[in-house]
Design a protein around this motif. Structure first.
Motif, PDB file in Angstrom:
ATOM      1  N   THR A   1      39.480  48.180  31.208  1.00  0.00           N
ATOM      2  CA  THR A   1      38.963  46.702  31.588  1.00  0.00           C
ATOM      3  C   THR A   1      40.056  45.961  32.305  1.00  0.00           C
ATOM      4  O   THR A   1      40.260  44.854  32.285  1.00  0.00           O
ATOM      5  CB  THR A   1      38.717  45.957  30.299  1.00  0.00           C
ATOM      6  N   MET A   2      40.884  46.778  33.225  1.00  0.00           N
ATOM      7  CA  MET A   2      41.698  46.249  34.270  1.00  0.00           C
ATOM      8  C   MET A   2      40.892  45.187  35.231  1.00  0.00           C
ATOM      9  O   MET A   2      39.656  45.408  35.424  1.00  0.00           O
ATOM     10  CB  MET A   2      42.278  47.150  35.191  1.00  0.00           C
ATOM     11  N   ARG A   3      41.690  44.009  35.551  1.00  0.00           N
ATOM     12  CA  ARG A   3      40.888  42.939  36.443  1.00  0.00           C
ATOM     13  C   ARG A   3      41.608  42.630  37.710  1.00  0.00           C
ATOM     14  O   ARG A   3      42.936  42.726  37.445  1.00  0.00           O
ATOM     15  CB  ARG A   3      40.574  41.820  35.825  1.00  0.00           C
ATOM     16  N   VAL A   4      41.351  42.548  38.635  1.00  0.00           N
ATOM     17  CA  VAL A   4      42.075  42.249  39.953  1.00  0.00           C
ATOM     18  C   VAL A   4      41.460  41.065  40.668  1.00  0.00           C
ATOM     19  O   VAL A   4      40.460  40.877  40.790  1.00  0.00           O
ATOM     20  CB  VAL A   4      41.709  43.825  40.941  1.00  0.00           C
ATOM     21  N   VAL A   5      42.729  40.399  41.000  1.00  0.00           N
ATOM     22  CA  VAL A   5      42.112  39.316  42.233  1.00  0.00           C
ATOM     23  C   VAL A   5      42.588  39.515  43.433  1.00  0.00           C
ATOM     24  O   VAL A   5      43.815  39.750  43.596  1.00  0.00           O
ATOM     25  CB  VAL A   5      42.749  37.753  41.431  1.00  0.00           C
ATOM     26  N   GLY A   6      42.014  39.509  44.393  1.00  0.00           N
ATOM     27  CA  GLY A   6      42.496  39.934  45.822  1.00  0.00           C
ATOM     28  C   GLY A   6      41.404  40.732  46.639  1.00  0.00           C
ATOM     29  O   GLY A   6      40.555  41.357  46.054  1.00  0.00           O
ATOM     30  N   ASP A   7      41.610  40.787  47.939  1.00  0.00           N
ATOM     31  CA  ASP A   7      40.880  41.665  48.606  1.00  0.00           C
ATOM     32  C   ASP A   7      41.220  43.033  48.577  1.00  0.00           C
ATOM     33  O   ASP A   7      42.293  43.537  48.438  1.00  0.00           O
ATOM     34  CB  ASP A   7      41.471  41.189  50.171  1.00  0.00           C
ATOM     35  N   PRO A   8      40.198  43.926  48.129  1.00  0.00           N
ATOM     36  CA  PRO A   8      40.421  45.211  47.851  1.00  0.00           C
ATOM     37  C   PRO A   8      41.019  46.088  49.052  1.00  0.00           C
ATOM     38  O   PRO A   8      41.708  47.209  48.787  1.00  0.00           O
ATOM     39  CB  PRO A   8      38.985  45.898  47.636  1.00  0.00           C
ATOM     40  N   THR A   9      40.828  45.702  50.419  1.00  0.00           N
ATOM     41  CA  THR A   9      41.260  46.281  51.507  1.00  0.00           C
ATOM     42  C   THR A   9      42.875  45.699  51.665  1.00  0.00           C
ATOM     43  O   THR A   9      43.666  46.391  52.717  1.00  0.00           O
ATOM     44  CB  THR A   9      40.384  46.076  52.789  1.00  0.00           C
ATOM     45  N   LEU A  10      43.304  44.935  51.078  1.00  0.00           N
ATOM     46  CA  LEU A  10      44.742  44.478  51.311  1.00  0.00           C
ATOM     47  C   LEU A  10      45.654  45.366  51.290  1.00  0.00           C
ATOM     48  O   LEU A  10      45.629  46.205  50.213  1.00  0.00           O
ATOM     49  CB  LEU A  10      44.896  43.300  50.178  1.00  0.00           C
ATOM     50  N   ARG A  11      46.553  45.525  52.473  1.00  0.00           N
ATOM     51  CA  ARG A  11      47.602  46.656  52.172  1.00  0.00           C
ATOM     52  C   ARG A  11      48.802  46.008  51.477  1.00  0.00           C
ATOM     53  O   ARG A  11      49.374  44.815  51.368  1.00  0.00           O
ATOM     54  CB  ARG A  11      48.361  46.521  53.800  1.00  0.00           C
TER      55      ARG A  11
ATOM     56  N   SER B   1      47.946  51.762  19.590  1.00  0.00           N
ATOM     57  CA  SER B   1      46.754  50.820  19.407  1.00  0.00           C
ATOM     58  C   SER B   1      45.716  51.079  20.555  1.00  0.00           C
ATOM     59  O   SER B   1      46.105  51.126  21.636  1.00  0.00           O
ATOM     60  CB  SER B   1      47.554  49.491  19.403  1.00  0.00           C
ATOM     61  N   ALA B   2      44.581  50.905  19.751  1.00  0.00           N
ATOM     62  CA  ALA B   2      43.383  51.050  20.966  1.00  0.00           C
ATOM     63  C   ALA B   2      43.186  49.584  21.671  1.00  0.00           C
ATOM     64  O   ALA B   2      43.524  48.628  21.127  1.00  0.00           O
ATOM     65  CB  ALA B   2      42.118  51.167  20.099  1.00  0.00           C
ATOM     66  N   GLU B   3      42.894  50.049  22.798  1.00  0.00           N
ATOM     67  CA  GLU B   3      42.352  49.017  23.898  1.00  0.00           C
ATOM     68  C   GLU B   3      41.357  48.409  23.165  1.00  0.00           C
ATOM     69  O   GLU B   3      40.272  48.832  22.963  1.00  0.00           O
ATOM     70  CB  GLU B   3      42.318  49.282  25.128  1.00  0.00           C
ATOM     71  N   PRO B   4      41.371  46.861  23.012  1.00  0.00           N
ATOM     72  CA  PRO B   4      40.159  46.152  22.288  1.00  0.00           C
ATOM     73  C   PRO B   4      39.099  45.783  23.257  1.00  0.00           C
ATOM     74  O   PRO B   4      38.058  45.640  22.482  1.00  0.00           O
ATOM     75  CB  PRO B   4      40.770  44.965  21.798  1.00  0.00           C
ATOM     76  N   PHE B   5      39.080  45.932  24.446  1.00  0.00           N
ATOM     77  CA  PHE B   5      37.945  45.673  25.058  1.00  0.00           C
ATOM     78  C   PHE B   5      37.205  46.854  25.828  1.00  0.00           C
ATOM     79  O   PHE B   5      37.857  47.873  25.988  1.00  0.00           O
ATOM     80  CB  PHE B   5      38.421  44.724  26.424  1.00  0.00           C
ATOM     81  N   TRP B   6      36.014  46.619  26.187  1.00  0.00           N
ATOM     82  CA  TRP B   6      35.342  47.538  26.987  1.00  0.00           C
ATOM     83  C   TRP B   6      34.298  46.897  27.940  1.00  0.00           C
ATOM     84  O   TRP B   6      33.934  45.793  27.778  1.00  0.00           O
ATOM     85  CB  TRP B   6      34.758  48.505  25.831  1.00  0.00           C
ATOM     86  N   ARG B   7      33.907  47.891  28.894  1.00  0.00           N
ATOM     87  CA  ARG B   7      32.749  47.212  29.882  1.00  0.00           C
ATOM     88  C   ARG B   7      31.552  47.523  29.541  1.00  0.00           C
ATOM     89  O   ARG B   7      31.298  48.689  29.065  1.00  0.00           O
ATOM     90  CB  ARG B   7      33.265  47.725  31.403  1.00  0.00           C
ATOM     91  N   PRO B   8      30.654  46.501  29.587  1.00  0.00           N
ATOM     92  CA  PRO B   8      29.228  46.813  29.445  1.00  0.00           C
ATOM     93  C   PRO B   8      28.580  48.092  30.191  1.00  0.00           C
ATOM     94  O   PRO B   8      27.612  48.679  29.551  1.00  0.00           O
ATOM     95  CB  PRO B   8      28.497  45.437  29.936  1.00  0.00           C
ATOM     96  N   ASP B   9      29.047  48.324  31.409  1.00  0.00           N
ATOM     97  CA  ASP B   9      28.671  49.536  32.265  1.00  0.00           C
ATOM     98  C   ASP B   9      29.216  50.717  31.639  1.00  0.00           C
ATOM     99  O   ASP B   9      28.659  51.760  32.267  1.00  0.00           O
ATOM    100  CB  ASP B   9      28.601  49.295  33.688  1.00  0.00           C
ATOM    101  N   LYS B  10      30.341  50.689  30.810  1.00  0.00           N
ATOM    102  CA  LYS B  10      30.901  51.944  30.225  1.00  0.00           C
ATOM    103  C   LYS B  10      31.417  51.777  28.914  1.00  0.00           C
ATOM    104  O   LYS B  10      32.482  51.559  28.491  1.00  0.00           O
ATOM    105  CB  LYS B  10      32.178  52.136  31.159  1.00  0.00           C
TER     106      LYS B  10
END
Length: 296
Positions: A188-198, A284-293
């Motif tokens: 469940t990583m989250r990213v703020v920013g333009d995906p194409t940013l160098r 320890s188990a990562e507590p979060f999961w994504r609805p699509d996975k």
């Protein structure tokens, strides 16, 4: 006659060394290892003075308990404690709290049924739990950072003058984030920013990062990697920075996964000065999961 001579010669040699036969055949670890001894060895080997005010304390159990096995973990969740007990590991060294607050305060939750259930499980299985947070971070180099850098393979990218700063071959933000996600197996990583940013210069601050020092960290790099932060503070700041025209980004790993490898390394470190009992890292188990996975 020959047997008597050999025995006499052996006795003479031992006597000259001030030893008895019983001392010679004694095993290196004749006395059982106690919880207190493990804690004392940690204090001796961590390399910094032990603080008077610290959360690093024995949360459950006694110093006199005999240690059968040691488990290191990022967080002493009930599931981790169940696994430790099943493996015969009766001393759990955890980086984060056992009882849901940084100081492991039980006063607000003494009447809570879940707290009582967890406490009773620990007592029933004779577990001792040692909270090892402040001094593992205070170690030089920081124990958590060392483990995370090793897990990610960032050793050669680290700045020798600034341990949180890394320089990589230029790549896109999306590709860089995907690399971290893959290596740490994050759901469940989250990213703020333009995906194409160098991106090339990266600041990494494991665990929780508040607005300060988040702002000066971000100023030194293209992207700041953190475990967690307040969405209405640092996340909002990064959003506004991007809207103002700055080429910046923020990657939020999740607190647990952003420090987990540091406690994996802790198990290796403990083995340098504790050989009497088995030592094992229990993730320890990562507590979060994504609805699509969804988690299987």
């Amino acid at each position: 006659m020959t047997t008597t001579f050999k025995a006499s010669r052996r006795s003479f040699l031992l006597a000259s060394l001030g030893l008895t036969a019983a001392q010679i055949i004694r095993t290196p670890y004749a006395e059982p290892l106690t919880v207190g001894q493990v804690i004392d060895r940690i204090k001796t080997n961590v390399g910094i003075s032990w603080r008077e005010q610290t959360v690093d304390n024995l949360i459950m159990g006694t110093r006199e308990q005999t240690v059968k096995g040691i488990a290191t973990t990022m967080m002493a969740t009930l599931e981790v404690l169940q696994r430790a007990a099943a493996k015969g590991m009766n001393l759990v060294i955890t980086h984060e709290p056992t009882y849901f607050s940084h100081q492991d305060r039980i006063e607000p939750i003494e009447q809570d049924a879940l707290y009582q259930h967890k406490r009773d499980f620990i007592r029933k299985h004779g577990l001792a739990i040692f909270h090892f947070h402040d001094h593992w971070h205070g170690r030089r180099p920081d124990g958590i950072a060392t483990g995370m850098i090793r897990e990610l393979g960032w050793e050669k990218s680290a700045d020798p003058q600034q341990p949180k700063l890394f320089t990589f071959d230029e790549t896109s933000l999306a590709r860089f984030a995907q690399s971290i996600e893959s290596k740490l197996k994050i759901r469940t990583m989250r990213v703020v920013g333009d995906p194409t940013l160098r991106v090339k210069r990266v600041m990494a601050s494991w665990g929780n990062v508040s607005l300060m020092p988040g702002i000066p960290y971000l100023a030194q790099a293209d992207v700041l990697v953190v475990g967690e932060t307040h969405e209405w503070e640092l996340v909002e700041y990064v959003q506004d920075a991007i809207a103002s025209g700055q080429k910046k980004a923020l990657i939020i790993l999740g607190h647990l996964v952003s420090e987990q490898a540091g406690m994996k390394y802790c198990a290796e470190w403990l083995k340098e000065f504790i050989q009497e009992v088995p030592i094992e890292f229990i993730p320890s188990a990562e507590p979060f999961w994504r609805p699509d996975k969804p988690v299987k």
